[in-house]
Design an enzyme around this catalytic site. Structure first.
Site, PDB file in Angstrom:
ATOM      1  N   ASN A 163       9.458  -6.519  62.682  1.00  0.00           N
ATOM      2  CA  ASN A 163       9.876  -7.788  62.495  1.00  0.00           C
ATOM      3  C   ASN A 163       8.925  -8.893  63.117  1.00  0.00           C
ATOM      4  OD1 ASN A 163      11.308 -10.184  62.465  1.00  0.00           O
ATOM      5  ND2 ASN A 163      12.742  -9.552  64.094  1.00  0.00           N
ATOM      6  N   TRP A 164       8.222  -9.320  62.147  1.00  0.00           N
ATOM      7  CA  TRP A 164       7.352 -10.623  62.724  1.00  0.00           C
ATOM      8  C   TRP A 164       7.761 -11.780  63.192  1.00  0.00           C
ATOM      9  CZ3 TRP A 164       1.994 -10.395  59.395  1.00  0.00           C
ATOM     10  CH2 TRP A 164       1.330  -9.306  59.601  1.00  0.00           C
ATOM     11  N   LYS A 165       8.918 -12.063  63.229  1.00  0.00           N
ATOM     12  CA  LYS A 165       9.506 -13.263  63.511  1.00  0.00           C
ATOM     13  C   LYS A 165       8.601 -14.481  63.175  1.00  0.00           C
ATOM     14  CE  LYS A 165      10.870 -10.521  67.647  1.00  0.00           C
ATOM     15  NZ  LYS A 165      11.832 -10.609  68.925  1.00  0.00           N
TER      16      LYS A 165
ATOM     17  N   HIS B 272      20.115 -10.866  63.628  1.00  0.00           N
ATOM     18  CA  HIS B 272      19.261 -10.858  64.534  1.00  0.00           C
ATOM     19  C   HIS B 272      19.884 -11.704  65.899  1.00  0.00           C
ATOM     20  CE1 HIS B 272      15.658 -10.653  67.127  1.00  0.00           C
ATOM     21  NE2 HIS B 272      15.560  -9.626  66.383  1.00  0.00           N
TER      22      HIS B 272
ATOM     23  N   GLU C 182      18.428 -13.159  67.906  1.00  0.00           N
ATOM     24  CA  GLU C 182      17.661 -14.869  67.760  1.00  0.00           C
ATOM     25  C   GLU C 182      18.516 -15.830  66.955  1.00  0.00           C
ATOM     26  OE1 GLU C 182      13.679 -13.288  67.550  1.00  0.00           O
ATOM     27  OE2 GLU C 182      13.683 -12.638  69.463  1.00  0.00           O
TER      28      GLU C 182
ATOM     29  N   GLU D 203      20.284  -3.521  69.015  1.00  0.00           N
ATOM     30  CA  GLU D 203      19.259  -4.162  69.812  1.00  0.00           C
ATOM     31  C   GLU D 203      19.732  -4.471  71.016  1.00  0.00           C
ATOM     32  OE1 GLU D 203      15.767  -5.001  67.364  1.00  0.00           O
ATOM     33  OE2 GLU D 203      16.876  -6.676  67.235  1.00  0.00           O
TER      34      GLU D 203
ATOM     35  N   GLY E 192      11.927  -8.132  73.776  1.00  0.00           N
ATOM     36  CA  GLY E 192      10.816  -9.083  74.051  1.00  0.00           C
ATOM     37  C   GLY E 192      10.854  -9.186  75.721  1.00  0.00           C
TER      38      GLY E 192
ATOM     39  N   SER F 245      11.784  -3.751  72.707  1.00  0.00           N
ATOM     40  CA  SER F 245      10.657  -3.469  73.656  1.00  0.00           C
ATOM     41  C   SER F 245      10.085  -2.125  73.179  1.00  0.00           C
ATOM     42  CB  SER F 245      10.933  -3.551  75.071  1.00  0.00           C
ATOM     43  OG  SER F 245      11.119  -4.955  75.218  1.00  0.00           O
TER      44      SER F 245
ATOM     45  N   GLY G 233       9.383  -5.613  67.216  1.00  0.00           N
ATOM     46  CA  GLY G 233       8.940  -6.895  67.136  1.00  0.00           C
ATOM     47  C   GLY G 233       7.533  -7.102  67.589  1.00  0.00           C
ATOM     48  N   GLY G 234       7.145  -7.541  68.952  1.00  0.00           N
ATOM     49  CA  GLY G 234       6.086  -7.674  69.192  1.00  0.00           C
ATOM     50  C   GLY G 234       4.767  -6.419  68.702  1.00  0.00           C
TER      51      GLY G 234
HETATM   52  C1  PEP Z   1      13.173  -7.642  67.844  1.00  0.00           C
HETATM   53  O1  PEP Z   1      13.202  -8.884  67.906  1.00  0.00           O
HETATM   54  O2  PEP Z   1      13.955  -7.120  66.687  1.00  0.00           O
HETATM   55  C2  PEP Z   1      12.410  -6.544  68.536  1.00  0.00           C
HETATM   56  C3  PEP Z   1      13.058  -5.404  68.804  1.00  0.00           C
HETATM   57  O3  PEP Z   1      11.498  -7.393  69.348  1.00  0.00           O
HETATM   58  P1  PEP Z   1      10.721  -6.558  70.447  1.00  0.00           P
HETATM   59  O4  PEP Z   1      10.137  -5.391  69.927  1.00  0.00           O
HETATM   60  O5  PEP Z   1       9.474  -7.379  70.530  1.00  0.00           O
HETATM   61  O6  PEP Z   1      11.471  -6.317  71.944  1.00  0.00           O
END
Ligand code: PEP
Length: 238
Positions: A8-10, A88, A90, A156, A162, A201, A222-223
């Protein structure tokens, strides 16, 4: 069923970053999906040439209409996207989306022929108060669409996204087991076929142990999904 790794590139990625998706597609890695920002979906579909499934990070619940700035599931499908993420945390936090909104978006995604990754998870306060199972049950009850066909759940924990923090493997197992029970309760035997991803994470260092947990059918990242090097290291753990 090989583990599914979804990036997920956000709100990250410009034209030059398409090279990362091209590298992922050229790697031969299987079961890697990427949700870039809407602005890159068209180019991502072209460079991935079917080797990496491309999806949206959100969609509107309606097919079309007077909703300035929004993108429908039908529009994503029209671009060649194969899936959409809904619910999600966010989106829930920044856009005030509740379970009923998520349910409508999930239904729209499925109706458009997309696979739907529906995100749920508890906050730190809810976990500390011993409410994790109740929160997950409530979110599922309010947001699951009518059919299990095409549906994927992402667990999640909000506090793990994050932050560099992850639940213990036992806590991941407990949450995924609870989600499975709820899915079977809702969909019957079809509930066994719904893949459940873990997200929060994930890194190349912890992907292997997370994928070893019962009922973890893949990872939402994500990241660590922003570069081919990092995402492919996670995929290698699968
Ligand atoms: C996400 O936003 O779906 C996520 C899992 O982010 P991260 O891996 O950066 O925690």
């Amino acid at each position: 069923m090989p583990a599914l790794i979804v990036g997920n590139w956000k709100m990250n990625g410009l034209g030059e970053d398409i090279a990362e998706i091209a590298a992922m597609a050229g790697s031969g890695a299987r079961a890697v999906w990427i949700a870039p920002p809407f602005t890159l979906i068209d180019r991502a579909v072209i460079v991935s040439a079917g080797a990496v499934k491309i999806g949206g990070q959100d969609c509107h619940a309606k097919d079309k209409g007077a909703h300035t700035g929004c993108v429908s599931a039908a529009m994503l499908a029209d671009l060649g996207a194969g899936f959409v993420i809904v619910g999600h945390s966010e989106r829930r936090r920044d856009n005030g989306e509740g379970d009923a909104d998520v349910r409508a978006k999930a239904a729209a995604g499925l109706a458009a022929g997309l696979e739907v990754i529906l995100c749920i998870g508890e906050t730190r306060e809810q976990r500390d108060a011993g409410q994790t199972d109740a929160v997950l049950s409530r979110q599922l009850a309010g947001s699951l669409p009518d059919t299990a066909e095409g549906l994927i759940i992402a667990y999640e924990p909000v506090w793990a996204i994050g932050t560099g923090l992850t639940p213990t493997l036992a806590d991941v197992a407990a949450a995924h087991g609870h989600i499975r029970t709820e899915l079977v309760g809702r969909f019957g035997s079809a509930g066994h076929g719904v893949r459940i991803l873990y997200g929060g994470s994930v890194t190349p260092a912890n992907a292997g142990e997370l994928l070893g947990v019962a009922e973890v059918g893949g990872l939402l990242v994500g990241g660590a999904s922003l570069t081919a090097q990092s995402l492919l290291a996670i995929a290698a753990a699968a």
